[in-house]
Write a protein that holds these residues in place. Sequence first.
Motif, short mmCIF file in Angstrom:
data_model
loop_
_atom_site.label_atom_id
_atom_site.label_comp_id
_atom_site.label_asym_id
_atom_site.label_seq_id
_atom_site.Cartn_x
_atom_site.Cartn_y
_atom_site.Cartn_z
N UNK A 270 0.81 -1.21 0.00
CA UNK A 270 0.00 0.00 0.00
C UNK A 270 0.83 1.25 0.00
N UNK A 271 2.03 1.19 0.61
CA UNK A 271 2.93 2.35 0.63
C UNK A 271 3.38 2.70 -0.79
N UNK A 272 3.63 1.66 -1.60
CA UNK A 272 4.03 1.92 -3.00
C UNK A 272 2.89 2.58 -3.77
N UNK A 273 1.68 2.11 -3.54
CA UNK A 273 0.52 2.70 -4.21
C UNK A 273 0.37 4.16 -3.81
N UNK A 274 0.48 4.43 -2.51
CA UNK A 274 0.36 5.82 -2.04
C UNK A 274 1.44 6.70 -2.63
N UNK A 275 2.66 6.17 -2.69
CA UNK A 275 3.75 6.95 -3.26
C UNK A 275 3.50 7.34 -4.70
N UNK A 276 2.99 6.40 -5.49
CA UNK A 276 2.71 6.69 -6.89
C UNK A 276 1.56 7.69 -7.02
N UNK A 277 0.47 7.48 -6.29
CA UNK A 277 -0.68 8.36 -6.40
C UNK A 277 -0.34 9.79 -6.00
N UNK A 278 0.39 9.95 -4.89
CA UNK A 278 0.76 11.30 -4.44
C UNK A 278 1.67 11.97 -5.46
N UNK A 279 2.64 11.23 -5.99
CA UNK A 279 3.57 11.81 -6.96
C UNK A 279 2.84 12.27 -8.22
N UNK A 280 1.92 11.47 -8.72
CA UNK A 280 1.21 11.82 -9.94
C UNK A 280 0.28 13.02 -9.69
N UNK A 281 -0.40 13.05 -8.55
CA UNK A 281 -1.28 14.18 -8.25
C UNK A 281 -0.48 15.48 -8.13
N UNK A 425 -8.51 6.45 -1.17
CA UNK A 425 -7.24 5.87 -0.73
C UNK A 425 -6.46 6.91 0.06
N UNK A 426 -6.08 6.54 1.27
CA UNK A 426 -5.34 7.45 2.13
C UNK A 426 -3.85 7.33 1.88
N UNK A 427 -3.11 8.36 2.29
CA UNK A 427 -1.67 8.35 2.11
C UNK A 427 -1.00 7.28 2.97
N UNK A 429 -1.92 4.29 3.01
CA UNK A 429 -2.02 3.03 2.28
C UNK A 429 -3.20 2.19 2.68
N UNK A 430 -4.37 2.78 2.89
CA UNK A 430 -5.56 2.03 3.26
C UNK A 430 -6.78 2.76 2.72
N UNK A 431 -7.91 2.04 2.67
CA UNK A 431 -9.16 2.62 2.20
C UNK A 431 -9.92 3.25 3.36
N UNK A 432 -10.63 4.34 3.05
CA UNK A 432 -11.46 5.02 4.04
C UNK A 432 -12.70 5.55 3.35
N UNK A 433 -13.78 5.70 4.12
CA UNK A 433 -15.03 6.21 3.56
C UNK A 433 -15.43 7.56 4.15
N UNK A 434 -14.59 8.15 4.99
CA UNK A 434 -14.93 9.43 5.62
C UNK A 434 -15.12 10.52 4.57
#
Length: 760
Positions: A270-281, A425-427, A429-434
């Motif tokens: 999940x950390x890898x996913x967060x890293x990619x998403x934050x970098x692209x955004x 998706x939170x930074x 590395x997990x899903x949230x519905x807030x």
Amino acid sequence: MECWKALLFVGLLGLLREGLTDCDLGFTTSDGSALCSDDDECKGGGPCGKHAKCVNTIGSYYCHCLEGFVGKRQVNFASAQCTDVNECTAHTDICGHAANCTNLIGSYNCTCHVGYTNTTSDPGNCTDIDECKEADLCAGNGTCENRDGSYRCTCSEGYTNYGKDRTACSKLDCDSFNGNGGPAPSLGGLADILFMMRNSCLALSDPSTAGDGKVLLQVRAADTETPSHTFRTQTNPDSILNPPARVLHLGQNLFTATDAILSPGPLESGEDVSGLLVAVENALMLIGPQLKDGRTKTTTTETDLEIAVQRGKTAPTGPIHLTNENATLDTDWTTAAGMASYPGFALAALLSYKNLEASVNRSFDGLTGHEKDGVSPSFQISSKVVSVVVSNPSTQNLSSPVNITLRHLQDNVESAQLSYICAYWTESGAWSTDGCYQLQSTATHTVCTCQHLSSFAVLMALYDMEHTFGLQLVTKIGLTISLACLVLCILTFKFCRSIQGSRTTIHLHLCVCLFMADLVFLAGISQTKPVGSCRFVAAMLHYFFLGVFTWMLLEGVQLYRMVVLVFNASIRPLYLFLAGYGTPLLIVAISAIIRPNGYGTDHHCWLSLEHGLIWSFYSPVCFIIILNVFFFIITVWKLAQKFTSLNPDLSKLHKIKAFTVTAIAQMCILGLMWVFGAFLFEEGTTVEAYIFTILNSLQGALVFIMHCLLSKQVRDEYAHFLSCVCTSQKKRYSDLSSTNPSSSQSQGSRSGQNTGESKI
């Protein structure tokens, strides 16, 4: 004489008066006057028309063209030939260099260029506006320099106007691309994105650098659109950025680097996913302001992007609608621009990842509050992952929510055991519905409304069937009865000498496999923890249920040989064991090597429906049923021929007929059970659960009835065994000592009758 002279004088005077009243053209006589006076042809507007002035002359008139019109002087004509003068072409500098000339009928108009104004009555007197004396156009982050007809913001270090001179200076956050405390630099290929974006960010601080986001996006010409035209040529990257900015690795771009990360397969953590998403955004926030007004679209093998950009002195208003194959964004420019200081532009972007769902189909532990009737659901990804980016710096608490419509990965029929949840998706590395809520769901789409922006997806919540007390009771009682019946079958086929043969051997091992499958099913189908034990239970069920169908196939082959082959119809036991136990073992071994994680799910210790592992069971079962149908058709056809022959062995044919009927019934019972059990373990209803449980529970009892109770030889053996048990010890000894010849003869006769099946 005097009278004649007087008359002559009067006559001459009358003649003279008549001659004087005949006036020339342009003259008329007044009432009672003998004199001719000039006629004023211009009275009442005259005949010259609206573009000319009528001028009266003695005895005539002429037409004079008004100012702004030109034509020849016309005398005594009905109208003047006056045409409009185009002052804008006749005098190219009539409005000066700072205005546009517009020709009018008989006149012209001067419109000052942007950056100029006219404060006098002279239409060509346009003077420069000193914009720097107006409001703080550079947002306090740069120096405003007035220019002829314009101005320029020279941004301070750490700020940029993205190469747009008349745009306010915005703060650059180049540290977001250094990887310190942010995106995980361990992800392969992510360092290239961070390095490229950081260098681009630093280059924007140079006022001499004119950036263009198309270089970083490497947008194809046909994919870049504006409201009024389409770019037809691909811009040369080297012509856009000055030498200090060429360190941006222009051979790479954001999405080719992103494709390189995602193409090999799912990301590991999940950390890898967060890293990619934050970098692209963050990269889109840097690239977007460098794009031209309008919309920009680009598509790669792993991503699908659309960006909308608007500029102006005031923040734009109106709706925003961005869409691609998998998602749609509906918001407005007020939300995209935000309520803070307007930087001179606003942007909104919708980015869809085509294959990222496999990398984020986990990390559901933080999802709480979705229980239904006391049952906690399991979750799985049901849409593509999309990221929404806007220029609004306050995206964690938007003034009005945004609506995101996500297409489901698969069309699902509405069910009480299924619901859809909007999550981000939170930074961490997990899903949230807030802050995200579901507005509407259909079989194909879910509409989510969110108060903040991030990366979103639709989660499918699966609720276990409510295993009522009645269903559990039916399962336990039915399987207990089935196991007891299968034990009787095994003992019968093993020790009943009168029915020994290849067919009995097949029945014996079919019952052994079915007994083991039911026993493992009863003891471990719901024991999902620990994972290793659950996988072992799933593998055992896979093996023994395949063994049941394999031995059923061998029975069909045996019946075929009994009817078609006159001699040597039996199959050697070694071949039976190799086929009956070796074939399922080979299938399970190959399946376990290819998909080891497919054994065991979160709810049942059975094969997972993901990645097609379930077909390692259903494919052999379908093949066996089709092959057995073929064998049974041939068998019935051959039996019909033998019954019509001249001298048929009716006793043997009737036994084979009974064997065939029981084999077909057995195949129908086993096959029908798995029709209802096909997808029961994931999406079955309560009705399907009851049908599957009843059929599964009754298999052992039905096998016992068909192969034991309906067989005369077996019933005779049961009767003999019961008579022996019930007879007293003394009676049995007396019977054994008896030498009654009729009794011996009777036993010999019965033994001769019971050898019939063994011969078959």
